[in-house]
Design an enzyme around this catalytic site. Structure first.
Site, mmCIF file in Angstrom:
data_model
loop_
_atom_site.group_PDB
_atom_site.id
_atom_site.type_symbol
_atom_site.label_atom_id
_atom_site.label_comp_id
_atom_site.label_asym_id
_atom_site.label_seq_id
_atom_site.Cartn_x
_atom_site.Cartn_y
_atom_site.Cartn_z
ATOM 1 N N TYR A 1 0.248 9.641 24.167
ATOM 2 C CA TYR A 1 -0.619 9.102 25.219
ATOM 3 C C TYR A 1 -1.742 10.087 25.531
ATOM 4 O O TYR A 1 -2.920 9.730 25.567
ATOM 5 C CB TYR A 1 0.203 8.812 26.478
ATOM 6 C CG TYR A 1 -0.647 8.508 27.691
ATOM 7 C CD1 TYR A 1 -1.396 7.336 27.764
ATOM 8 C CD2 TYR A 1 -0.714 9.390 28.767
ATOM 9 C CE1 TYR A 1 -2.190 7.049 28.874
ATOM 10 C CE2 TYR A 1 -1.499 9.111 29.878
ATOM 11 C CZ TYR A 1 -2.238 7.948 29.921
ATOM 12 O OH TYR A 1 -3.013 7.676 31.016
ATOM 13 N N SER B 1 -7.161 11.268 31.543
ATOM 14 C CA SER B 1 -5.912 11.544 32.249
ATOM 15 C C SER B 1 -5.673 13.040 32.368
ATOM 16 O O SER B 1 -6.078 13.811 31.493
ATOM 17 C CB SER B 1 -4.750 10.903 31.487
ATOM 18 O OG SER B 1 -3.508 11.377 31.951
#
Length: 336
Positions: free
Chosen positions: A153, A128
């Site tokens: 995350y 990501s």
């Protein structure tokens, strides 16, 4: 024809990728646990587009089911694995951190073990843009240091990259990590800004605009993401003969390991994004201007030179094209 495992096959990117692979004649095993983090009915509708294809096999399973994953790899003998299953969302990681550990770390370890013990030819996995965290040098490059995540995350995605490198180094499992930048488009995630904004504007409710609209994102259309994934899948990660431990390059290795950004290489201010959405909907938004949220970064901007050089592809869909297609899908799907 290759036999490919796509994890997260009922997800936004996973369903689009599965459809594309089936169209080109691959055999796809689509794994998903169909959890309720996002609308389960939307997940089922995504799957419905592909389950009628005789080359698609759905499997309902959690990545953290160690024995189930072990059996799946042993029985199916995959050529390529694309790991897209993850607990997604920066903000949710502030509320339910354990979910990120269970899926993104424990689950990913099970994927790596399956690849290691069953001679998978190439593991491609989703990372990501969040891994860039506190970095401010733009555009973000896969060659930059990314040791300062600002959400759990992001930390789990950085950990995935490190775990994959370890398996590439120890067991020669070819691994390629893809740092996705703000993916949007038809069949998108209901927790993402475009989906939330569209729903609220149609219903006449105000939208929450964080960082007072000064947020910038490298919005990347789903078809561009899928094209990048497919091209990278077909280019198996190989050792970099010029890699040196004296000046280590984080994007490659002496092991069969590689990282790429997949982004539009064109950051757009959030207010402009909303303006285009208003034009597509034919309706103005009432805006609640709010400060930046914990875990968010003010801007993202992808350097995609490596992607261009290695696989000859650069995402190029404009937000005007992409948002129009999303709105057309949204109105048709929700009959609004």
């Amino acid at each position: 024809m290759s036999k490919i495992l796509v994890t997260g096959a009922a997800g936004f990117i996973g369903s689009h990728l599965s459809k594309r692979l089936l169209l080109r004649g691959d055999e796809v095993v689509g794994l998903d646990n169909l959890n309720d983090y996002c609308d389960v009915n939307l997940k089922l509708a995504r799957l419905k587009q592909i389950t009628l294809d005789p080359n698609f096999k759905p499997v309902r399973m959690d990545l953290q089911d160690r024995e189930g994953m072990k059996r799946l790899f042993e029985e199916e003998n995959f050529d390529i694995v694309v790991n897209l299953a993850a607990q997604a969302g920066v903000r949710y990681s502030l509320i339910n951190p354990h979910s990120y550990i269970d899926t993104n770390l424990v689950g990913f370890c099970n994927v790596l073990e399956g690849c290691r013990h069953n001679r998978v030819k190439h593991l491609v996995f989703a990372s990501s843009s969040s891994v860039y965290g506190a970095n401010t040098k733009m555009p973000f490059s896969v060659h930059h240091n990314v040791d300062h995540p600002v959400s759990l995350y992001a930390a789990t995605k950085k950990a995935n990259e490190l775990m994959a490198h370890t398996y590439a180094s120890l067991y020669r499992v070819p691994c390629t990590g893809l740092r996705f930048f703000t993916v949007y488009g038809p069949w998108g995630r209901p927790d993402m800004a475009l989906f939330l904004f569209t729903k609220a504007i149609i219903e006449g409710r105000p939208i929450d605009v964080f960082n007072y609209g000064k947020m910038q994102r490298d919005f990347t259309y789903i078809d561009d993401i899928v094209e990048g994934v497919v091209r990278v899948m077909d280019r198996v990660a190989a050792p970099n003969p010029g890699w040196s431990g004296d000046e280590p390059d984080s994007a490659s290795s002496y092991a069969p390991y590689k990282l790429y950004n997949i982004g539009n290489n064109n950051p757009v201010e959030l207010m402009r994004y909303i303006e285009v959405l208003e034009q597509c909907l034919g309706k103005k938004a009432e805006k609640n201007l709010l400060p930046i949220q914990a875990g968010d970064v003010p801007a993202t901007y992808a350097d995609v030179d490596d992607l261009i050089n290695d696989v000859g592809f650069k995402p190029a869909t404009t937000i005007e094209e992409g948002i129009k297609k999303f709105v057309e899908w949204y109105r048709a799907y929700y009959k609004q």
